[in-house]
Design a protein around this motif. Structure first.
Motif, PDB file in Angstrom:
ATOM      1  N   GLY B  11       0.848  -1.190   0.000  1.00  0.00           N
ATOM      2  CA  GLY B  11       0.000   0.000   0.000  1.00  0.00           C
ATOM      3  C   GLY B  11       0.875   1.228   0.000  1.00  0.00           C
ATOM      4  N   LYS B  12       0.270   2.299   0.468  1.00  0.00           N
ATOM      5  CA  LYS B  12       0.959   3.571   0.449  1.00  0.00           C
ATOM      6  C   LYS B  12       1.694   3.799   1.770  1.00  0.00           C
ATOM      7  N   VAL B  13       2.949   4.196   1.665  1.00  0.00           N
ATOM      8  CA  VAL B  13       3.770   4.370   2.863  1.00  0.00           C
ATOM      9  C   VAL B  13       4.300   5.793   2.924  1.00  0.00           C
ATOM     10  N   VAL B  14       4.227   6.385   4.106  1.00  0.00           N
ATOM     11  CA  VAL B  14       4.928   7.646   4.330  1.00  0.00           C
ATOM     12  C   VAL B  14       6.011   7.414   5.372  1.00  0.00           C
ATOM     13  N   ILE B  15       7.224   7.769   5.010  1.00  0.00           N
ATOM     14  CA  ILE B  15       8.331   7.646   5.962  1.00  0.00           C
ATOM     15  C   ILE B  15       8.730   9.042   6.407  1.00  0.00           C
ATOM     16  N   ILE B  16       8.762   9.238   7.723  1.00  0.00           N
ATOM     17  CA  ILE B  16       9.131  10.554   8.256  1.00  0.00           C
ATOM     18  C   ILE B  16      10.619  10.553   8.550  1.00  0.00           C
ATOM     19  N   GLY B  17      11.369  11.320   7.783  1.00  0.00           N
ATOM     20  CA  GLY B  17      12.814  11.421   7.993  1.00  0.00           C
ATOM     21  C   GLY B  17      13.603  10.621   6.980  1.00  0.00           C
ATOM     22  N   ALA B  18      14.492  11.312   6.272  1.00  0.00           N
ATOM     23  CA  ALA B  18      15.302  10.649   5.246  1.00  0.00           C
ATOM     24  C   ALA B  18      16.703  10.345   5.764  1.00  0.00           C
ATOM     25  N   GLY B  19      16.767   9.882   7.008  1.00  0.00           N
ATOM     26  CA  GLY B  19      18.041   9.381   7.520  1.00  0.00           C
ATOM     27  C   GLY B  19      18.345   8.045   6.872  1.00  0.00           C
ATOM     28  N   HIS B  20      19.489   7.491   7.191  1.00  0.00           N
ATOM     29  CA  HIS B  20      19.857   6.272   6.469  1.00  0.00           C
ATOM     30  C   HIS B  20      18.894   5.132   6.736  1.00  0.00           C
ATOM     31  N   ASN B  21      18.352   5.065   7.951  1.00  0.00           N
ATOM     32  CA  ASN B  21      17.383   3.991   8.222  1.00  0.00           C
ATOM     33  C   ASN B  21      16.100   4.179   7.418  1.00  0.00           C
ATOM     34  N   GLU B  40      11.169  14.749   4.469  1.00  0.00           N
ATOM     35  CA  GLU B  40      12.362  15.160   5.211  1.00  0.00           C
ATOM     36  C   GLU B  40      12.241  16.645   5.549  1.00  0.00           C
ATOM     37  N   ALA B  41      12.411  16.955   6.834  1.00  0.00           N
ATOM     38  CA  ALA B  41      12.234  18.340   7.278  1.00  0.00           C
ATOM     39  C   ALA B  41      13.328  19.247   6.738  1.00  0.00           C
ATOM     40  N   ARG B  42      14.530  18.716   6.629  1.00  0.00           N
ATOM     41  CA  ARG B  42      15.648  19.552   6.204  1.00  0.00           C
ATOM     42  C   ARG B  42      15.687  19.628   4.673  1.00  0.00           C
ATOM     43  N   HIS B  43      16.623  20.427   4.185  1.00  0.00           N
ATOM     44  CA  HIS B  43      16.758  20.504   2.739  1.00  0.00           C
ATOM     45  C   HIS B  43      17.760  19.498   2.209  1.00  0.00           C
ATOM     46  N   GLU B  44      18.483  18.853   3.125  1.00  0.00           N
ATOM     47  CA  GLU B  44      19.403  17.790   2.702  1.00  0.00           C
ATOM     48  C   GLU B  44      18.844  16.449   3.157  1.00  0.00           C
ATOM     49  N   VAL B  45      19.217  15.398   2.479  1.00  0.00           N
ATOM     50  CA  VAL B  45      18.813  14.072   2.923  1.00  0.00           C
ATOM     51  C   VAL B  45      19.995  13.388   3.611  1.00  0.00           C
ATOM     52  N   LEU B 265      10.613  14.082  -0.483  1.00  0.00           N
ATOM     53  CA  LEU B 265      10.226  15.480  -0.429  1.00  0.00           C
ATOM     54  C   LEU B 265      11.049  16.155   0.661  1.00  0.00           C
ATOM     55  N   THR B 266      11.904  17.094   0.284  1.00  0.00           N
ATOM     56  CA  THR B 266      12.688  17.770   1.322  1.00  0.00           C
ATOM     57  C   THR B 266      11.993  19.061   1.730  1.00  0.00           C
ATOM     58  N   GLY B 267      12.456  19.618   2.849  1.00  0.00           N
ATOM     59  CA  GLY B 267      11.811  20.831   3.368  1.00  0.00           C
ATOM     60  C   GLY B 267      10.373  20.556   3.783  1.00  0.00           C
ATOM     61  N   ASN B 450      24.210  20.163  21.395  1.00  0.00           N
ATOM     62  CA  ASN B 450      23.132  21.108  21.060  1.00  0.00           C
ATOM     63  C   ASN B 450      23.093  21.427  19.568  1.00  0.00           C
ATOM     64  N   HIS B 451      24.297  21.534  18.955  1.00  0.00           N
ATOM     65  CA  HIS B 451      24.312  21.731  17.505  1.00  0.00           C
ATOM     66  C   HIS B 451      23.671  20.554  16.786  1.00  0.00           C
ATOM     67  N   PHE B 452      23.977  19.356  17.260  1.00  0.00           N
ATOM     68  CA  PHE B 452      23.417  18.176  16.589  1.00  0.00           C
ATOM     69  C   PHE B 452      21.906  18.152  16.713  1.00  0.00           C
ATOM     70  N   GLU B 453      21.428  18.545  17.881  1.00  0.00           N
ATOM     71  CA  GLU B 453      19.982  18.579  18.072  1.00  0.00           C
ATOM     72  C   GLU B 453      19.346  19.589  17.113  1.00  0.00           C
ATOM     73  N   ASP B 454      19.964  20.774  17.022  1.00  0.00           N
ATOM     74  CA  ASP B 454      19.421  21.800  16.115  1.00  0.00           C
ATOM     75  C   ASP B 454      19.438  21.315  14.683  1.00  0.00           C
ATOM     76  N   ARG B 455      20.538  20.665  14.322  1.00  0.00           N
ATOM     77  CA  ARG B 455      20.715  20.298  12.932  1.00  0.00           C
ATOM     78  C   ARG B 455      19.874  19.091  12.520  1.00  0.00           C
ATOM     79  N   PHE B 456      19.859  18.076  13.403  1.00  0.00           N
ATOM     80  CA  PHE B 456      19.229  16.813  13.001  1.00  0.00           C
ATOM     81  C   PHE B 456      17.909  16.532  13.715  1.00  0.00           C
ATOM     82  N   GLY B 457      17.581  17.361  14.678  1.00  0.00           N
ATOM     83  CA  GLY B 457      16.288  17.203  15.335  1.00  0.00           C
ATOM     84  C   GLY B 457      16.213  16.072  16.350  1.00  0.00           C
ATOM     85  N   ASN B 458      17.347  15.431  16.650  1.00  0.00           N
ATOM     86  CA  ASN B 458      17.297  14.351  17.647  1.00  0.00           C
ATOM     87  C   ASN B 458      17.417  14.965  19.040  1.00  0.00           C
ATOM     88  N   ILE B 459      16.373  14.814  19.825  1.00  0.00           N
ATOM     89  CA  ILE B 459      16.328  15.447  21.147  1.00  0.00           C
ATOM     90  C   ILE B 459      17.497  14.939  21.995  1.00  0.00           C
TER      91      ILE B 459
END
Lengths: 551, 522
Positions: B11-21, B40-45, B265-267, B450-459
């Motif tokens: 069926g149809k799948v939506v994956i949230i986040g274009a990290g390697h997993n 993907e929230a960011r502009h890079e994958v 889809l980025t951004g 803190n930079h990593f959290e800002d950049r990648f969104g991992n709390i």
């Protein structure tokens, strides 16, 4: 006890080395089963670490262990300790003094306790209900294994398979969530664990203390949640988690056990330190005493810790080299000290104005997790804590028999105190008398900050570092549990994988000290469990109670 | 892809986040005939498996810089080699840096260098062999859905039985040793075996990298085993540098998924998961746009997934509490230096600058470095894992120039994180081993949790999304009751490093989730 019956030198069925509470319990159960048992004790007194001594005229000190809770009620009943004079008087409550002149009290009455907690944090007062329920669930679970021999998971013997299956079934019954909590309980730090419930630093500090007592671990070290559990699973009179004083000091426990043992024909020889366990043809045949005597018996049970048993009173050539290495690697780092103080009167704690009753329970002077952890950092650096955690009690408020009228005895347990010191960058230096006195001064200062008149009331103080504990009680490195309570030294791993069923590596040799499952804390369970295994090997009827569920 | 391969429930799948997993998961599902959209929230994958240019002409891996556990089945199944994944260097030796140019080289089970006794060398061979064997017990579970405990389900019981059997199969002696050491600290285990301080320090680093643990903290043996479980080119325990940095892994994955028809889809930041009657029906972007789906897969860290994307209102109180208590305090910082030449490390030959260089001179040093972070401070004398990838891969820096990439511990997450003093202290530590390095620096960057959290969104800025610990592993990762990838909402799945088997650029969570959903290739 000093004029024990030393009439014969032979004809014993078993020799127990060391008249600590585990040695006594072990010997008493064996004697009840009809064995002729002799206990040999190096000191002129009995009790090991559960001892009462008059070290200042008119004062009785519980100068090692100082409170009673873990002593298994099944053993209490089976050895009729009440009949032989043991009375455990419960006490309640505790108080944690904060640096800003306030205090946080804990009361026997749960409602009062919750109100007090709400004074610091409403949220924590609510969380405490959940916290106590969760701890109690874990306590109930673990208590049934205290008087059971841990199965060897690598073995296919019927006993081990049966016990493993029993363990498995009991685990299964808990269900996924509780089982998950159980795993977390054995692996987490007490600091992380408390963070899941509480927010206020003083409340966290007040609960965290029992996660470090006797352990060379900090509140932030994974594994300390279990240490807390170890201190919470005891009971007094069926009231789980409560603590009491043995009337007449902790020596009363040893005295009652000795009474039971002697009533069943047992014999205790004091001033009889063991030089060597004699092994002939791969079997033990007895012990050679320091005074040159030999005592013979086909069974020798050692109440000494595992390092003393195998590295000091046994000949290495009687043991397998790999086994000796494992014994050397056994972790038995001391971390505690003790001050025993005779007081001219009751010290005042100005923070308690209007509520002087609070001094009947445990008193603590550390009010944040961070201060507790920094106390541990000092230990790691080879120094006693400059801002130590103390567990302070005045037993004479509950048991006036321990001091002259109007005077008091104070017991001060201290974390952390290392077994060796680092001086000027040199690791492993021995304690000197000056070091010991400086340590004592640190502790007295800590208490004086909260009690201005305390110092002037001191008539006599005995200061004990791991050096004194080792020299007098025989606890290697001064470890009060005869070995750390970490995952690698619990259950079937205690003391050494493959030797967790109280049998030594030589025929006829058994171990009954706290180095064995389920560990220390004046429980007497290792002694009782060892007796059960010995009787099983001898095919004698069992006199030792198995753990049961009483709730 | 042929129709025979198509899963019946496709069926149809939506994956949230274009990290390697997320990318790995997308590829497998697309192969099984699912229609996959990645948001993907960011502009890079690529998420944290990324490379970036931190100074003109200088590129580095943004977080982890060594590949050591990328699932080899994934590389093969997705044909990543033909999509451009290549190792610039594989099987790097480790060089432990000591004072005044003293150093040791550790490669496989061999140690070379001065002052190492024969006993230590022999003990290390035995230690390495044993640790690799123990690590296989843990990594043997990597491609399995963790069994539930006490569920009574046959499949779960078989899974647990298999785990017990893999431990039993070690034989009596090793089984005892495994059960003794798996839960304790690496400090004691190393002290039992070795004399050489430099060796012990360097080995202890494997137990504490990327964690909130010191060598004396119990659980550090487990993290060392987790690290040793992976393999590169079939060799267990090896470490490699991908050509182009860690971002190359993501680039190859993107090519693979695009070839399979997956749209990225980025951004496109997801605000929440659409849930109707207890079933996930899609993802809603922060812009309000709804992306409907039959299956929603979240590759975000567990706290973000549960508390933000699902929301506490959709969960029972126990679950919210468990998730809130997941530990994810990031402690790893990253130092990037653009250098106008190859730095000279005292006592090392130029060729050795390309090895994995370790600053962890003894156990006490590492433990003291950890002390600070317990109180929210950064280490006065940090530990480091240094690579100079440009030695192996000239594309990362202008000709004749170099980049240095170092994982630096310990840096606190939170207010103490951005201390400017930290970079000075890190440089001072580095200069102790490479005295002229400060003069060679053209540009630098120090990234904190803190930079990593800002950049990648991992709390929490934790590289593994959630601390790798015995109480957060297998059927307890991220929490009991959600460790089998299925969230407590129908049609919603968890993926990412916060799930079994944890972080370290392995792609296994992605693969496991895809197999769970497609029901194929069991």
């Amino acid at each position: 006890m000093n004029n024990s019956r030393t009439n014969s030198n032979g004809g014993y069925d078993a020799i127990v080395i060391g008249a600590g509470h585990n040695g006594l319990a072990n010997a008493a159960f064996l004697a009840k089963a009809g064995l002729r048992v002799v206990i040999v004790e190096k000191n002129p007194w009995i009790g090991g670490a559960s001892v009462s001594r008059e070290l200042h005229e008119g004062w009785i000190y519980s100068n090692c262990s100082y409170v009673c809770s873990l002593l298994r009620p099944e053993i209490y009943r089976a050895l009729e300790l009440a009949k032989y004079g043991l009375q455990v008087v419960p006490y309640g409550g505790s108080v944690t003094f904060t640096q800003d002149g306030n205090y946080f009290g804990s009361y026997v009455d749960e409602d009062v306790s919750r109100r007090e907690m709400a004074r610091f944090s409403e949220r924590d007062a609510d969380a405490s209900l959940r916290y106590h329920a969760d701890i109690m669930r874990q306590c109930r679970f673990i208590r049934q294994f205290l008087l059971r021999t841990a199965p060897d998971p690598t073995s296919l013997k019927p006993f081990d398979v049966k016990e493993m299956m029993h363990l498995g079934r009991e685990f299964w019954k808990l269900g996924e969530d509780t089982l998950g909590d159980l795993i977390r309980f054995y692996t987490m730090s007490i600091s992380d664990y408390l963070d899941e419930y509480f927010e206020h630093p003083v409340i966290k500090a007040a609960y965290a203390g029992s996660g470090i007592i006797g352990s060379a671990l900090g509140v932030m070290s994974p594994g300390t949640a279990y240490v807390l559990l170890h201190h919470a699973m005891g009971e007094v009179d069926g009231s789980i988690g409560s603590w009491g004083f043995a009337r007449g000091g902790m020596g009363a426990i040893a005295k009652a056990m000795a009474g039971c043992f002697e009533a069943h024909g047992g014999e205790i020889r004091t001033d009889a330190g063991v030089e060597q366990i004699i092994v002939k043809g791969g079997k033990v045949t007895g012990v050679a005493l320091e005074n040159g005597d030999e005592v013979h018996a086909p069974l020798v049970v050692s109440n000494l810790d595992v390092k003393r048993t195998f590295l000091q009173v046994m000949d290495e050539k009687d043991l397998d080299a790999e086994f000796v290495t494992k014994v050397r690697n056994f972790k038995i780092r001391g971390s505690s000290g003790k001050l025993n103080i005779a007081l001219d009167g009751l010290p005042e704690f100005p923070a308690l104005r209007g509520n002087p009753e609070m001094i009947r329970g445990d008193m603590h002077f550390i009010d944040s997790i961070e201060r507790l952890e920094r106390a541990y950092d000092d230990w790691k650096d080879g120094s006693w804590s400059k801002d130590p955690y103390v567990d302070l009690l005045i037993p004479t408020l509950t048991d006036p028999t321990m001091a002259p009228p109007g005077k008091h005895f104070m017991s001060v347990f201290v974390q952390y105190v290392p077994p060796k010191l680092t001086k000027n960058g040199v690791k492993g230096c021995d304690w000197t008398d000056e070091d010991r006195d400086a340590f004592g001064e640190t502790v007295i200062n800590q208490i004086s900050k909260y009690s201005p008149n305390f110092r002037d009331l001191i008539l006599h103080a005995e200061v004990r570092t791991p050096r004194e504990l080792e020299a007098e009680v025989g606890l290697t490195e001064g470890n009060i549990f005869q070995g750390e309570l970490t995952l690698d030294q619990l259950l079937f791993n205690r003391p050494i994988p493959g030797y967790a069923q109280y049998r030594g590596p030589v025929k006829g040799l058994y171990m009954c000290g706290s180095s064995n499952h389920p560990g220390g804390g004046v429980m007497a369970a290792p002694g009782a469990n060892a007796a059960r295994e010995i009787l099983r090997d001898l095919r004698k009827p069992n006199t030792v109670p198995e753990g049961w569920l009483d709730d | 892809m042929t129709d025979q391969n198509k899963a019946p429930n496709a069926g149809k799948v939506v994956i949230i986040g274009a990290g390697h997993n997320g990318l790995v998961c997308a590829a497998y599902l697309a192969k099984a005939g699912f229609e996959v959209n990645i948001l993907e929230a960011r502009h890079e994958v690529g998420g944290a498996a990324a490379s970036h240019e931190f100074a003109p002409g200088y590129r580095v891996s943004s977080t982890g810089h060594l590949l050591y556990r990328l699932d080899e089945q994934v590389i093969k199944d997705l044909d990543l080699a033909s999509h451009g994944l290549e190792m610039a260097a594989s099987d790097l030796p480790t060089v432990a840096l000591g004072s005044e140019g003293r150093h040791l080289k550790i490669h496989d089970d061999r140690i070379t260098g001065e002052d190492v006794s024969r006993e230590d060398r022999n003990a290390f061979m035995a230690y390495r062999e044993r640790m690799l064997r123990f690590a296989r017990i843990i990594s043997g579970l990597d491609d399995k859905i963790p069994p539930r405990i006490a569920s009574g389900e046959r499949a779960d019981n078989i899974g647990l039985g298999r785990l017990a059997w893999s431990i039993r199969r070690l034989g009596k002696k090793d089984m005892r040793e495994f059960l003794r050491i798996a839960g304790i600290n690496i400090y004691d285990v190393l002290e039992e075996r070795f004399e050489n301080e430099l060796l012990k320090g360097a080995l202890s680093l494997d137990g504490v990298l990327g964690t909130h643990l010191g060598p004396r903290s119990n659980n550090s043996v487990f993290t060392a085993l987790h690290r040793l479980g992976g393999s590169v080119n079939g060799k267990q325990g090896a470490v490699a540098i991908p050509r182009g940095g860690m971002g190359a892994v993501s680039e190859a994955l993107v090519k693979a998924v695009e070839a399979l028809g997956v749209s990225i889809l980025t951004g496109a930041e997801v605000g929440h998961v659409e849930i109707e009657n207890g079933k996930a029906t899609g993802a809603t972007l922060v812009t309000g746009e709804i992306m409907p789906a039959d299956y929603v897969i979240s590759c975000a860290d567990p706290k973000t997934t549960f508390l933000k994307l699902i929301g506490p209102r959709q969960l029972d109180a126990g679950m919210v509490r468990k998730v809130s208590n997941v530990r994810q305090k990031g402690n790893a910082a990253k130092l990037h230096l653009a250098l106008d030449g190859l730095p000279k490390f005292t006592g090392l030959e130029a060729a050795q600058a390309g090895h994995r260089l370790v600053v962890a001179p003894d156990l006490e040093y590492v433990e003291r470095a950890f002390n600070h972070v317990k109180y929210g401070e950064h280490s006065a004398h940090p530990v480091m894992e240094i690579t100079i990838p440009s030695v192996h891969d000239a594309s990362l820096a202008p000709e004749g120039k170099h980049v240095l990439s170092a994982i630096v511990q310990y840096a606190p997450y939170g207010p103490g994180s951005d201390s400017a003093g930290f970079e000075a202290q890190v440089m001072e530590t580095l200069a102790r081993y490479a005295p002229g390095i400060r003069e060679q620096v053209v540009a630098s960057e120090l990234l904190t949790p803190n930079h990593f959290e800002d950049r990648f969104g991992n709390i929490g800025g934790h590289w593994h999304h959630a601390e790798l610990a015995l109480d957060q592993f297998l059927m307890l990762r991220p929490v009991a009751g959600a460790a089998q990838y299925a969230a407590p909402v129908d049609g919603l799945y968890l993926c990412g490093a916060g799930c079994h088997p944890g972080g370290g650029v392995s792609g296994q969570a992605g693969r496991n989730v895809a197999q769970l959903i497609s029901g194929l290739d069991k």
